[in-house]
Design a protein around this motif. Structure first.
Motif, mmCIF file in Angstrom:
data_model
loop_
_atom_site.group_PDB
_atom_site.id
_atom_site.type_symbol
_atom_site.label_atom_id
_atom_site.label_comp_id
_atom_site.label_asym_id
_atom_site.label_seq_id
_atom_site.Cartn_x
_atom_site.Cartn_y
_atom_site.Cartn_z
ATOM 1 N N PHE A 175 19.043 25.201 -10.968
ATOM 2 C CA PHE A 175 18.553 24.246 -9.980
ATOM 3 C C PHE A 175 18.571 22.797 -10.486
ATOM 4 O O PHE A 175 17.952 21.924 -9.882
ATOM 5 C CB PHE A 175 17.138 24.628 -9.533
ATOM 6 N N ALA A 176 19.305 22.572 -11.577
ATOM 7 C CA ALA A 176 19.479 21.220 -12.129
ATOM 8 C C ALA A 176 18.141 20.511 -12.345
ATOM 9 O O ALA A 176 18.002 19.314 -12.101
ATOM 10 C CB ALA A 176 20.381 20.378 -11.212
ATOM 11 N N LEU A 177 17.162 21.259 -12.829
ATOM 12 C CA LEU A 177 15.839 20.676 -13.007
ATOM 13 C C LEU A 177 15.787 19.696 -14.188
ATOM 14 O O LEU A 177 14.899 18.843 -14.249
ATOM 15 C CB LEU A 177 14.787 21.776 -13.170
ATOM 16 N N ARG A 178 16.755 19.813 -15.089
ATOM 17 C CA ARG A 178 16.864 18.782 -16.134
ATOM 18 C C ARG A 178 17.123 17.426 -15.480
ATOM 19 O O ARG A 178 16.525 16.420 -15.863
ATOM 20 C CB ARG A 178 17.987 19.126 -17.107
ATOM 21 N N ASN A 179 18.007 17.422 -14.461
ATOM 22 C CA ASN A 179 18.307 16.177 -13.748
ATOM 23 C C ASN A 179 17.059 15.639 -13.028
ATOM 24 O O ASN A 179 16.854 14.424 -12.952
ATOM 25 C CB ASN A 179 19.429 16.391 -12.733
ATOM 26 N N VAL A 180 16.258 16.562 -12.495
ATOM 27 C CA VAL A 180 15.029 16.154 -11.810
ATOM 28 C C VAL A 180 14.090 15.453 -12.794
ATOM 29 O O VAL A 180 13.524 14.393 -12.491
ATOM 30 C CB VAL A 180 14.338 17.369 -11.162
ATOM 31 N N MET A 181 13.919 16.045 -13.972
ATOM 32 C CA MET A 181 13.042 15.430 -14.966
ATOM 33 C C MET A 181 13.602 14.086 -15.431
ATOM 34 O O MET A 181 12.837 13.125 -15.636
ATOM 35 C CB MET A 181 12.844 16.369 -16.158
ATOM 36 N N GLU A 182 14.916 14.007 -15.571
ATOM 37 C CA GLU A 182 15.521 12.737 -15.992
ATOM 38 C C GLU A 182 15.367 11.679 -14.900
ATOM 39 O O GLU A 182 15.212 10.486 -15.190
ATOM 40 C CB GLU A 182 16.987 12.958 -16.368
ATOM 41 N N PHE A 183 15.389 12.115 -13.639
ATOM 42 C CA PHE A 183 15.120 11.201 -12.532
ATOM 43 C C PHE A 183 13.701 10.645 -12.630
ATOM 44 O O PHE A 183 13.481 9.430 -12.534
ATOM 45 C CB PHE A 183 15.314 11.926 -11.203
ATOM 46 N N TYR A 184 12.734 11.528 -12.856
ATOM 47 C CA TYR A 184 11.350 11.075 -12.988
ATOM 48 C C TYR A 184 11.186 10.172 -14.216
ATOM 49 O O TYR A 184 10.434 9.186 -14.180
ATOM 50 C CB TYR A 184 10.404 12.261 -13.075
ATOM 51 N N ASN A 185 11.900 10.496 -15.291
ATOM 52 C CA ASN A 185 11.877 9.615 -16.467
ATOM 53 C C ASN A 185 12.389 8.220 -16.101
ATOM 54 O O ASN A 185 11.792 7.208 -16.472
ATOM 55 C CB ASN A 185 12.764 10.168 -17.587
ATOM 56 N N SER A 186 13.500 8.181 -15.375
ATOM 57 C CA SER A 186 14.179 6.911 -15.110
ATOM 58 C C SER A 186 13.380 6.011 -14.179
ATOM 59 O O SER A 186 13.447 4.782 -14.295
ATOM 60 C CB SER A 186 15.574 7.157 -14.525
ATOM 61 N N ILE A 187 12.630 6.593 -13.240
ATOM 62 C CA ILE A 187 11.838 5.752 -12.337
ATOM 63 C C ILE A 187 10.432 5.494 -12.882
ATOM 64 O O ILE A 187 9.606 4.859 -12.236
ATOM 65 C CB ILE A 187 11.765 6.343 -10.911
ATOM 66 N N LYS A 188 10.198 6.035 -14.081
ATOM 67 C CA LYS A 188 8.964 5.739 -14.838
ATOM 68 C C LYS A 188 7.684 6.117 -14.083
ATOM 69 O O LYS A 188 6.759 5.306 -13.963
ATOM 70 C CB LYS A 188 8.943 4.269 -15.255
ATOM 71 N N VAL A 189 7.643 7.362 -13.580
ATOM 72 C CA VAL A 189 6.365 7.836 -13.050
ATOM 73 C C VAL A 189 5.384 7.993 -14.211
ATOM 74 O O VAL A 189 5.783 8.130 -15.370
ATOM 75 C CB VAL A 189 6.513 9.174 -12.284
ATOM 76 N N ASP A 190 4.095 7.965 -13.898
ATOM 77 C CA ASP A 190 3.077 8.072 -14.944
ATOM 78 C C ASP A 190 2.874 9.510 -15.402
ATOM 79 O O ASP A 190 2.493 9.763 -16.548
ATOM 80 C CB ASP A 190 1.736 7.536 -14.424
ATOM 81 N N VAL A 191 3.094 10.456 -14.505
ATOM 82 C CA VAL A 191 2.865 11.866 -14.786
ATOM 83 C C VAL A 191 3.667 12.691 -13.789
ATOM 84 O O VAL A 191 3.943 12.229 -12.672
ATOM 85 C CB VAL A 191 1.354 12.206 -14.677
ATOM 86 N N VAL A 192 4.073 13.887 -14.197
ATOM 87 C CA VAL A 192 4.669 14.850 -13.277
ATOM 88 C C VAL A 192 3.695 15.998 -13.116
ATOM 89 O O VAL A 192 3.290 16.630 -14.104
ATOM 90 C CB VAL A 192 6.028 15.380 -13.781
ATOM 91 N N ILE A 193 3.295 16.261 -11.886
ATOM 92 C CA ILE A 193 2.377 17.363 -11.596
ATOM 93 C C ILE A 193 3.180 18.610 -11.247
ATOM 94 O O ILE A 193 4.099 18.560 -10.431
ATOM 95 C CB ILE A 193 1.449 17.000 -10.423
ATOM 96 N N LEU A 194 2.838 19.723 -11.877
ATOM 97 C CA LEU A 194 3.400 21.013 -11.487
ATOM 98 C C LEU A 194 2.632 21.466 -10.245
ATOM 99 O O LEU A 194 1.613 22.136 -10.341
ATOM 100 C CB LEU A 194 3.281 22.023 -12.622
#
Length: 217
Positions: A164-183
């Motif tokens: 599901f290309a979730l590595r890309n999802v995490m890299e997207f969140y990294n790139s837009i500099k969110v403060d936290v990712v909630i599961l």
């Protein structure tokens, strides 16, 4: 074992058991009460039949109370977003803790939050709760029900991340500099260790914070 007795209500037998296992690992006496037989059935109820879903949960609550349990955890983000649990808590006179309870407590801490959820209704529910506390917070959500289905099949976290290309999802969140990712799905801690490999930001699992609320920590 802690003297507290908790009823765990979740969407399917799998995430219900995940919740039971989590609480037992913390020394809490927990019993499970699934609402549906599978994630597809649960998602359809949440989106298409919220009144039926509410009535089903009300009946489960009555059963739990009959078994002398006075604390309930809704171990399912999308279920918490689909049904007014605060209203049910008042009407049935029982303590109900949900992931949304956690998000209300932490909303004021963040400006930008990434959310991974089972469906987009759950993303919308989390956004609504967060912004009710902190209207300036941006919630960027992604709902992926097929990920839940593969977790329930026991497919490895590594394969799910790749599929599901979730590595890309995490890299997207990294790139837009969110403060936290909630599961934002109680299935997703299954993926935590793999997701962490690609995250330069904190990943939050609400289960630990729900446990703290049970214990009034």
């Amino acid at each position: 074992m802690n003297s507290i007795k908790v009823g765990v209500v979740a969407g399917t037998p799998v995430d219900t058991q995940m919740g039971v296992n989590f609480l037992i690992s913390k020394g809490i006496n927990a019993l499970g009460y699934p609402v549906s037989s599978c994630s597809q059935e649960q998602s359809k109820l949440q989106i298409l039949s919220p009144l039926e879903l509410t009535n089903n949960i009300r009946e489960i609550i009555k059963k739990i109370k009959h078994e002398s349990i006075d604390t309930i955890i809704i171990y399912c983000n999308s279920l918490s977003a689909a049904v007014d649990m605060d209203k049910l808590s008042k009407e049935e006179d029982v303590k109900i803790i949900t992931p949304l309870t956690v998000y209300k407590k932490i909303a004021s801490k963040y400006k930008n939050i990434g959310v991974l959820t089972a469906n987009n209704q759950s993303s919308a529910g989390i956004e609504k709760v967060v912004q009710s506390i902190n209207s300036d917070c941006n919630v960027i959500g992604i709902g992926v029900l097929p990920v839940v289905m593969d977790i329930e099949k026991g497919i490895s976290a590594e394969k799910i991340i790749e599929k599901f290309a979730l590595r890309n999802v995490m890299e997207f969140y990294n790139s837009i500099k969110v403060d936290v990712v909630i599961l934002g799905c109680t299935h997703f801690p299954y993926l935590y260790n793999e997701l962490k490999k690609y995250a330069s930001i904190p990943i939050l699992d609400p289960a630990e914070l729900m446990y703290n609320i049970i214990c009034n920590v």
